[in-house]
Design a protein around this motif. Structure first.
Motif, PDB file in Angstrom:
ATOM      1  N   SER A 272       0.814  -1.210   0.000  1.00 51.94           N
ATOM      2  CA  SER A 272       0.000   0.000   0.000  1.00 51.94           C
ATOM      3  C   SER A 272       0.855   1.271   0.000  1.00 51.94           C
ATOM      4  O   SER A 272       0.681   2.136  -0.873  1.00 51.94           O
ATOM      5  N   PRO A 273       1.783   1.450   0.940  1.00 48.10           N
ATOM      6  CA  PRO A 273       2.594   2.673   0.882  1.00 48.10           C
ATOM      7  C   PRO A 273       3.482   2.760  -0.345  1.00 48.10           C
ATOM      8  O   PRO A 273       3.754   3.856  -0.840  1.00 48.10           O
ATOM      9  N   THR A 274       3.935   1.607  -0.868  1.00 48.87           N
ATOM     10  CA  THR A 274       4.740   1.640  -2.095  1.00 48.87           C
ATOM     11  C   THR A 274       3.901   2.138  -3.259  1.00 48.87           C
ATOM     12  O   THR A 274       4.338   2.983  -4.058  1.00 48.87           O
ATOM     13  N   SER A 275       2.671   1.639  -3.364  1.00 44.66           N
ATOM     14  CA  SER A 275       1.766   2.124  -4.410  1.00 44.66           C
ATOM     15  C   SER A 275       1.455   3.601  -4.217  1.00 44.66           C
ATOM     16  O   SER A 275       1.436   4.385  -5.179  1.00 44.66           O
ATOM     17  N   SER A 276       1.211   3.998  -2.972  1.00 46.96           N
ATOM     18  CA  SER A 276       0.935   5.416  -2.704  1.00 46.96           C
ATOM     19  C   SER A 276       2.098   6.292  -3.143  1.00 46.96           C
ATOM     20  O   SER A 276       1.915   7.346  -3.769  1.00 46.96           O
ATOM     21  N   GLN A 277       3.319   5.860  -2.827  1.00 48.21           N
ATOM     22  CA  GLN A 277       4.477   6.690  -3.171  1.00 48.21           C
ATOM     23  C   GLN A 277       4.635   6.814  -4.676  1.00 48.21           C
ATOM     24  O   GLN A 277       5.007   7.877  -5.188  1.00 48.21           O
ATOM     25  N   MET A 278       4.339   5.746  -5.409  1.00 51.17           N
ATOM     26  CA  MET A 278       4.428   5.823  -6.863  1.00 51.17           C
ATOM     27  C   MET A 278       3.492   6.892  -7.404  1.00 51.17           C
ATOM     28  O   MET A 278       3.872   7.698  -8.271  1.00 51.17           O
ATOM     29  N   ILE A 279       2.256   6.937  -6.914  1.00 54.03           N
ATOM     30  CA  ILE A 279       1.285   7.884  -7.438  1.00 54.03           C
ATOM     31  C   ILE A 279       1.593   9.305  -6.964  1.00 54.03           C
ATOM     32  O   ILE A 279       1.438  10.278  -7.715  1.00 54.03           O
ATOM     33  N   ILE A 280       2.028   9.462  -5.729  1.00 57.16           N
ATOM     34  CA  ILE A 280       2.431  10.783  -5.235  1.00 57.16           C
ATOM     35  C   ILE A 280       3.519  11.375  -6.129  1.00 57.16           C
ATOM     36  O   ILE A 280       3.479  12.553  -6.508  1.00 57.16           O
ATOM     37  N   GLU A 281       4.483  10.561  -6.499  1.00 56.64           N
ATOM     38  CA  GLU A 281       5.573  11.055  -7.343  1.00 56.64           C
ATOM     39  C   GLU A 281       5.135  11.275  -8.790  1.00 56.64           C
ATOM     40  O   GLU A 281       5.680  12.144  -9.485  1.00 56.64           O
TER      41      GLU A 281
ATOM     42  N   THR B  29      -3.296 -14.276 -14.340  1.00 52.47           N
ATOM     43  CA  THR B  29      -2.277 -14.799 -15.240  1.00 52.47           C
ATOM     44  C   THR B  29      -1.070 -13.872 -15.283  1.00 52.47           C
ATOM     45  O   THR B  29      -1.199 -12.660 -15.500  1.00 52.47           O
ATOM     46  N   GLY B  30       0.108 -14.432 -15.039  1.00 51.99           N
ATOM     47  CA  GLY B  30       1.335 -13.671 -15.120  1.00 51.99           C
ATOM     48  C   GLY B  30       1.817 -13.082 -13.815  1.00 51.99           C
ATOM     49  O   GLY B  30       2.953 -12.621 -13.729  1.00 51.99           O
ATOM     50  N   ALA B  31       0.969 -13.114 -12.773  1.00 48.97           N
ATOM     51  CA  ALA B  31       1.409 -12.553 -11.491  1.00 48.97           C
ATOM     52  C   ALA B  31       2.449 -13.448 -10.831  1.00 48.97           C
ATOM     53  O   ALA B  31       3.421 -12.974 -10.251  1.00 48.97           O
ATOM     54  N   GLY B  32       2.198 -14.737 -10.861  1.00 52.91           N
ATOM     55  CA  GLY B  32       3.137 -15.677 -10.262  1.00 52.91           C
ATOM     56  C   GLY B  32       2.954 -15.860  -8.773  1.00 52.91           C
ATOM     57  O   GLY B  32       3.786 -16.490  -8.110  1.00 52.91           O
ATOM     58  N   TYR B  33       1.885 -15.351  -8.212  1.00 54.38           N
ATOM     59  CA  TYR B  33       1.633 -15.496  -6.783  1.00 54.38           C
ATOM     60  C   TYR B  33       0.134 -15.339  -6.535  1.00 54.38           C
ATOM     61  O   TYR B  33      -0.623 -14.882  -7.407  1.00 54.38           O
ATOM     62  N   GLY B  34      -0.302 -15.735  -5.360  1.00 54.86           N
ATOM     63  CA  GLY B  34      -1.658 -15.455  -4.894  1.00 54.86           C
ATOM     64  C   GLY B  34      -1.564 -14.672  -3.600  1.00 54.86           C
ATOM     65  O   GLY B  34      -0.520 -14.651  -2.938  1.00 54.86           O
ATOM     66  N   THR B  35      -2.652 -14.013  -3.217  1.00 52.89           N
ATOM     67  CA  THR B  35      -2.607 -13.146  -2.053  1.00 52.89           C
ATOM     68  C   THR B  35      -3.986 -12.996  -1.429  1.00 52.89           C
ATOM     69  O   THR B  35      -4.996 -12.964  -2.138  1.00 52.89           O
ATOM     70  N   ALA B  36      -4.013 -12.881  -0.115  1.00 56.44           N
ATOM     71  CA  ALA B  36      -5.261 -12.592   0.596  1.00 56.44           C
ATOM     72  C   ALA B  36      -5.627 -11.125   0.505  1.00 56.44           C
ATOM     73  O   ALA B  36      -6.738 -10.736   0.870  1.00 56.44           O
ATOM     74  N   GLY B  37      -4.719 -10.285   0.030  1.00 52.18           N
ATOM     75  CA  GLY B  37      -5.018  -8.868  -0.126  1.00 52.18           C
ATOM     76  C   GLY B  37      -3.790  -8.118  -0.604  1.00 52.18           C
ATOM     77  O   GLY B  37      -2.704  -8.291  -0.048  1.00 52.18           O
ATOM     78  N   HIS B  38      -3.956  -7.291  -1.631  1.00 52.28           N
ATOM     79  CA  HIS B  38      -2.795  -6.650  -2.239  1.00 52.28           C
ATOM     80  C   HIS B  38      -3.229  -5.375  -2.942  1.00 52.28           C
ATOM     81  O   HIS B  38      -4.308  -5.304  -3.535  1.00 52.28           O
ATOM     82  N   LEU B  39      -2.384  -4.348  -2.885  1.00 52.70           N
ATOM     83  CA  LEU B  39      -2.612  -3.067  -3.557  1.00 52.70           C
ATOM     84  C   LEU B  39      -1.658  -2.928  -4.730  1.00 52.70           C
ATOM     85  O   LEU B  39      -0.481  -3.270  -4.618  1.00 52.70           O
ATOM     86  N   MET B  40      -2.184  -2.437  -5.852  1.00 57.62           N
ATOM     87  CA  MET B  40      -1.371  -2.137  -7.026  1.00 57.62           C
ATOM     88  C   MET B  40      -1.797  -0.795  -7.595  1.00 57.62           C
ATOM     89  O   MET B  40      -2.928  -0.341  -7.374  1.00 57.62           O
TER      90      MET B  40
END
Length: 453
Positions: free
Chosen positions: A265-274, A363-374
């Motif tokens: 979540s904070p990594t995604s936030s920082q990408m958009i802030i920048e 398809t193409g993610a290579g992982y599963g998750t119980a919750g993730h932000l992009m």
């Protein structure tokens, strides 16, 4: 690759104790339905966004020691404290006195809602903080207590920003940052609500928080395991959003949710802030180990961290963090379709979306998750989603293209089966939207198209 850790795991824990009972004397029951005109009725809206942000807005409602301020960015500040209170920080044990003033919004009659998520944008200089509460009326005319939706400060030198656990009236529960009806199948809904904002400062000072946006997204998204396929709405578009991987920070600052493996979540936030041309100053980053790459991601993790949840994925805390940057606004909302998202991206507004999925579902993610932000930054000519996925092994691998049909299923559904065949929750289209004070005309139209003004 192992699935990323995130705050949006299944909310399966029972609430330990009910919140103390209370009432809202200014709230009334739901409005009566208008008489039938004989015409076919339009489908009832499922999502309602309402925000107070104008000078007129801040002069409405009930003030106890606050005042509205005009100007380029109207807001609410402390005028004269309404009183003095003691607050013991549950995360440090520190007890201190604080002057306070409060503002209670007018009643907002929303869509009959099973969930409500508040957002706020504020400046809280050192020596100040704020609390946001929600109270409302159910569809049977009964009232909720006041629920705390967050105690927040931009810094962490005075209080530790925190959600509040164990809040329930036996009919609805606060799950970290979300008001949720306990049994949606019962037909019970929240039909009206108010927000109460309390501003705090050190006694004897002239300090004040300044709040320029406060509101909530209320929704009644039906239970669904899948959603109808949509048709691409426009030409290809990709926004020049910086790329950061949370995995660059694995093991760094484990006091913030065990380090970078949980910082989607904070990594995604920082990408958009920048993307919007904002970033922390060198002085802001002086606390970060100089050997660490992309120190601004560490900064975002620290200053979105919810000390009760013990994670960096509190949705409103991420929005509030984004709004601490110059001339920025931020909200948490839901979108109803990928078309909404395409219209925003087409106008130059990327979004941060929340989803959960099994490895084979994306398809193409290579992982599963119980919750993730992009961060969704574009669409291909065929309508597939271009996402900056912070769960990638490094910055160079962050840009991904995901199939449209996969994406709308994992993002827009409210229920899914996990690897054990158990029904677990989905977010039903939750996303964060960040934008500057002076959006273009196209950006204003795109925001208005999803109910954000």
């Amino acid at each position: 690759m192992a699935g990323p850790t995130s705050r949006r795991t299944v909310l399966g824990a029972a609430v330990a104790a009910a919140a103390s009972a209370g009432s809202l004397t200014s709230l009334s029951g739901a409005a009566a339905a208008p008489p039938s005109s004989g015409r076919a009725k339009a489908p009832a809206p499922l999502i309602d966004n309402h925000f107070w942000s104008s000078y007129t807005d801040w002069r409405s409602g009930g003030a106890a020691g606050t005042k509205a301020v005009a100007g380029r960015r109207p807001g609410l500040v402390i005028a004269a404290p309404a009183g003095l209170t003691e607050y013991t920080d549950p995360h440090t044990g520190s007890r201190a006195s604080w002057e306070y003033a409060a503002w209670t919004s007018p009643v907002h009659r929303s869509v009959p809602a099973t969930e409500v998520i508040a957002s706020w944008n504020a400046h809280t200089p050192a020596g100040t903080w704020l609390q946001v509460e929600l109270g409302g009326t159910y569809s049977d005319g009964t009232r909720t207590p006041w629920f705390v939706m967050g105690r927040w400060a931009a810094g962490d030198g005075d209080i530790r920003r925190t959600s509040v656990d164990d809040q329930s009236d036996g009919r609805a529960t606060i799950w970290t940052d979300t008001f949720s009806i306990d049994d949606a199948a019962s037909g019970l809904r929240l039909t009206a609500y108010q927000l109460r904002l309390t501003l705090y400062r050190k006694p004897g000072t002239k300090l004040t928080p300044t709040v320029w946006r406060l509101g909530a997204m209320a929704s009644d998204i039906p239970d669904r395991f899948s959603v109808p396929a949509s048709v691409p709405a426009g030409p290809a578009r990709e926004l020049p959003v910086p790329r950061y991987s949370q995995n660059t920070h694995v093991g760094q600052y484990p006091e913030y949710d065990n380090g970078g493996e949980a910082w989607c979540s904070p990594t995604s936030s920082q990408m958009i802030i920048e993307y919007w041309g904002r970033r922390p100053s060198a002085a802001d980053l002086a606390w970060v180990n100089p050997d660490f790459a992309d120190p601004q991601v560490c900064h975002a993790a620290r200053f979105t961290f919810d000390h009760q949840y013990e994670g960096c994925g509190n949705w409103p805390f991420n929005a509030a963090y984004a709004a601490t940057y110059r001339d920025m606004n931020a909200v948490v909302t839901r979108l109803s379709s990928l078309t909404d998202l395409e219209n925003l991206v087409g106008a130059g507004i990327p979004a941060i979306t929340s989803q959960s999925f099994l490895k084979e579902e994306l398809t193409g993610a290579g992982y599963g998750t119980a919750g993730h932000l992009m961060a969704v930054i574009g669409f291909t000519a065929g309508g597939d989603v271009i996402a900056n996925d912070p769960a990638s092994p490094g910055n160079a691998a962050v840009r991904r293209v995901y199939r449209r049909a996969d994406w709308e299923k994992i993002w827009l559904r409210t229920k899914r089966y996990n690897a054990s065949g158990k029904v677990v929750s989905g977010t039903g289209g939750v996303c964060y939207l960040y934008w500057p004070d002076q959006p273009t005309a196209a950006q204003r139209r795109a925001l208005a198209g999803v109910g954000i003004r």
